[in-house]
Design an enzyme around this catalytic site. Structure first.
Site, PDB file in Angstrom:
ATOM      1  N   GLY A  19      44.829  55.068  53.276  1.00  0.00           N
ATOM      2  CA  GLY A  19      45.132  54.133  52.202  1.00  0.00           C
ATOM      3  C   GLY A  19      45.727  54.851  51.007  1.00  0.00           C
ATOM      4  O   GLY A  19      45.177  55.843  50.530  1.00  0.00           O
ATOM      5  N   GLY A  24      42.276  55.037  47.130  1.00  0.00           N
ATOM      6  CA  GLY A  24      42.754  56.120  47.995  1.00  0.00           C
ATOM      7  C   GLY A  24      43.277  57.269  47.148  1.00  0.00           C
ATOM      8  O   GLY A  24      42.948  58.442  47.367  1.00  0.00           O
ATOM      9  N   LYS A 195      27.302  44.206  46.202  1.00  0.00           N
ATOM     10  CA  LYS A 195      28.707  44.221  45.775  1.00  0.00           C
ATOM     11  C   LYS A 195      29.407  42.937  46.209  1.00  0.00           C
ATOM     12  O   LYS A 195      30.271  42.415  45.489  1.00  0.00           O
ATOM     13  CB  LYS A 195      29.443  45.448  46.312  1.00  0.00           C
ATOM     14  N   ASN A 199      31.919  40.500  44.212  1.00  0.00           N
ATOM     15  CA  ASN A 199      33.284  40.231  44.678  1.00  0.00           C
ATOM     16  C   ASN A 199      33.491  38.757  45.027  1.00  0.00           C
ATOM     17  O   ASN A 199      34.544  38.195  44.741  1.00  0.00           O
ATOM     18  CB  ASN A 199      33.622  41.089  45.906  1.00  0.00           C
ATOM     19  N   ASN A 203      36.302  37.791  42.371  1.00  0.00           N
ATOM     20  CA  ASN A 203      37.648  37.973  42.922  1.00  0.00           C
ATOM     21  C   ASN A 203      38.401  36.663  43.155  1.00  0.00           C
ATOM     22  O   ASN A 203      39.543  36.520  42.688  1.00  0.00           O
ATOM     23  CB  ASN A 203      37.590  38.833  44.187  1.00  0.00           C
ATOM     24  N   SER A 265      41.271  41.793  38.723  1.00  0.00           N
ATOM     25  CA  SER A 265      40.555  42.107  39.963  1.00  0.00           C
ATOM     26  C   SER A 265      41.536  42.467  41.073  1.00  0.00           C
ATOM     27  O   SER A 265      42.716  42.109  41.010  1.00  0.00           O
ATOM     28  CB  SER A 265      39.695  40.920  40.408  1.00  0.00           C
ATOM     29  N   SER A 266      41.026  43.147  42.080  1.00  0.00           N
ATOM     30  CA  SER A 266      41.900  43.561  43.181  1.00  0.00           C
ATOM     31  C   SER A 266      42.539  42.342  43.852  1.00  0.00           C
ATOM     32  O   SER A 266      43.700  42.394  44.268  1.00  0.00           O
ATOM     33  CB  SER A 266      41.102  44.380  44.202  1.00  0.00           C
ATOM     34  N   GLU A 278      41.766  39.913  50.447  1.00  0.00           N
ATOM     35  CA  GLU A 278      40.586  40.275  51.236  1.00  0.00           C
ATOM     36  C   GLU A 278      39.598  39.100  51.340  1.00  0.00           C
ATOM     37  O   GLU A 278      38.433  39.301  51.639  1.00  0.00           O
ATOM     38  CB  GLU A 278      39.908  41.492  50.602  1.00  0.00           C
TER      39      GLU A 278
HETATM   40  O1  PAF Z   1      37.618  44.011  43.565  1.00  0.00           O
HETATM   41  C1  PAF Z   1      37.547  44.294  42.350  1.00  0.00           C
HETATM   42  O2  PAF Z   1      38.470  44.130  41.559  1.00  0.00           O
HETATM   43  C2  PAF Z   1      36.269  44.941  41.834  1.00  0.00           C
HETATM   44  O3  PAF Z   1      35.400  45.111  42.931  1.00  0.00           O
HETATM   45  C3  PAF Z   1      35.557  44.198  40.701  1.00  0.00           C
HETATM   46  C4  PAF Z   1      34.142  44.720  40.549  1.00  0.00           C
HETATM   47  C5  PAF Z   1      35.538  42.713  40.922  1.00  0.00           C
HETATM   48  C6  PAF Z   1      36.173  44.531  39.357  1.00  0.00           C
HETATM   49  O4  PAF Z   1      37.462  44.068  39.180  1.00  0.00           O
END
Ligand code: PAF
Length: 311
Positions: A19, A24, A195, A199, A203, A265-266, A278
């Protein structure tokens, strides 16, 4: 680690990071002075930047650079002791196939990805005795190819079981040498679901409303959906027999929103870049587990479908 291990023969560990994204790059840069690090990925620009200039890491008050080896073809990477899997969860099958090709017979694949099903998917290809499931709370944002902002420090947990304990402990020591706060644990399920509660709530809502994490607390409707998602996920986790470490998971999710208020967020970053998300490995797994255990998850199901329907 057995004495036939290439790790022992060389005297230093060889680590493949799968990654080229934010985490990564961060893990590659920090591990590079302590191990032979290879970054393997499919993003051509990312790989080319890493080959040319290494990783550039932006910390709060300074920028530093680390040289790493990088490739987009697993055949170019030597057989290694560790495959650290940091691809998006929708790329896990390819990462598993690549790791299976380049891991030493006594090597270990370690996943620190977001999502609840990556460990099982890696085990299906690589085998249980060669997979360690972990969780990281390090925060990182990709600024461009090979360039990352270390957005926030957080602990990393690596699940240990007897079949691979000595290899996993060797990797834990390496991560500590590289400056990470790492804990070896026999109960990774608790951390993984802890976690996932965060998320599953933050997210999808940030991705749907296109707001940074802190904005989820600024409006009663947003706070209410955030709490509903967290509570449903906690109910599924408890029905599964998972002991969650946070005494008040809703308060924990809100605390994460405050601590990462300016983060995008991701999942929001994925949506903004027009990439897959995801969602299946987070809310999708929660819905499926809820169905299996007879726990209703209507809010998770709606956000799961809403995010799947974007684009
Ligand atoms: O996926 C993400 O962005 C992170 O895990 C989190 C904790 C939500 C922070 O942005």
């Amino acid at each position: 680690m057995k004495h036939t291990s290439p790790f022992c023969e060389r005297g230093s560990m060889r680590v493949i990071i799968l990654g080229t994204g934010a985490l990564g790059c961060l893990f590659a840069a920090r591990l590079a002075p302590h191990a032979e690090v290879w970054v393997l990925g499919t993003w051509r620009e990312g790989v080319a930047a890493l080959q040319r200039e290494g990783v550039r890491v932006h910390e709060a008050d300074h920028i530093w650079r680390a040289s790493v080896r990088a490739a987009d073809d697993p055949a170019a990477v030597p057989v290694s002791d560790i495959a650290l899997v940091l691809v998006k969860s929708y790329q896990t099958e390819r990462a598993a196939a690549w790791a299976a090709r380049r891991l030493a017979p006594d090597g270990l694949a370690v996943t620190l990805q977001n999502g609840l099903d990556n460990g099982a998917r890696l085990i299906a290809t690589i085998g249980e005795e060669r997979v360690a499931i972990g969780v990281t709370f390090e925060g990182a944002t990709l600024l461009g190819p090979g360039e990352v902002r270390h957005a926030g420090r957080g602990p990393t947990y690596i699940g240990i079981h007897p079949a691979m304990a000595s290899r996993a402990r060797a990797f834990v020591s390496l991560l500590r040498e590289a400056g990470f706060e790492v804990h070896a644990t026999r109960d990774i399920e608790g951390m993984l679901w802890d976690k996932a509660v965060v998320n599953a709530a933050i997210n999808p809502l940030t991705a749907l409303w296109r707001v940074p994490n802190g904005e989820l607390l600024t409006h009663a409707d947003r706070r209410s959906l955030l709490a509903a998602l967290a509570r449903e996920t906690v109910t599924v986790a408890r029905a599964r027999g998972v002991a969650l470490p946070s005494p008040d998971p809703v308060a924990h999710v809100k605390a994460v929103c405050r601590a990462t208020a300016s983060n995008r967020s991701s999942m929001l970053q994925d949506v903004e870049r027009g990439r897959p998300t995801e969602i299946d490995s987070i809310n999708g797994v929660i819905v499926a587990e809820g169905r299996r255990l007879g726990v209703p998850t209507p809010v998770n199901e709606v956000v799961w479908r809403l995010v799947r329907g974007i684009r």
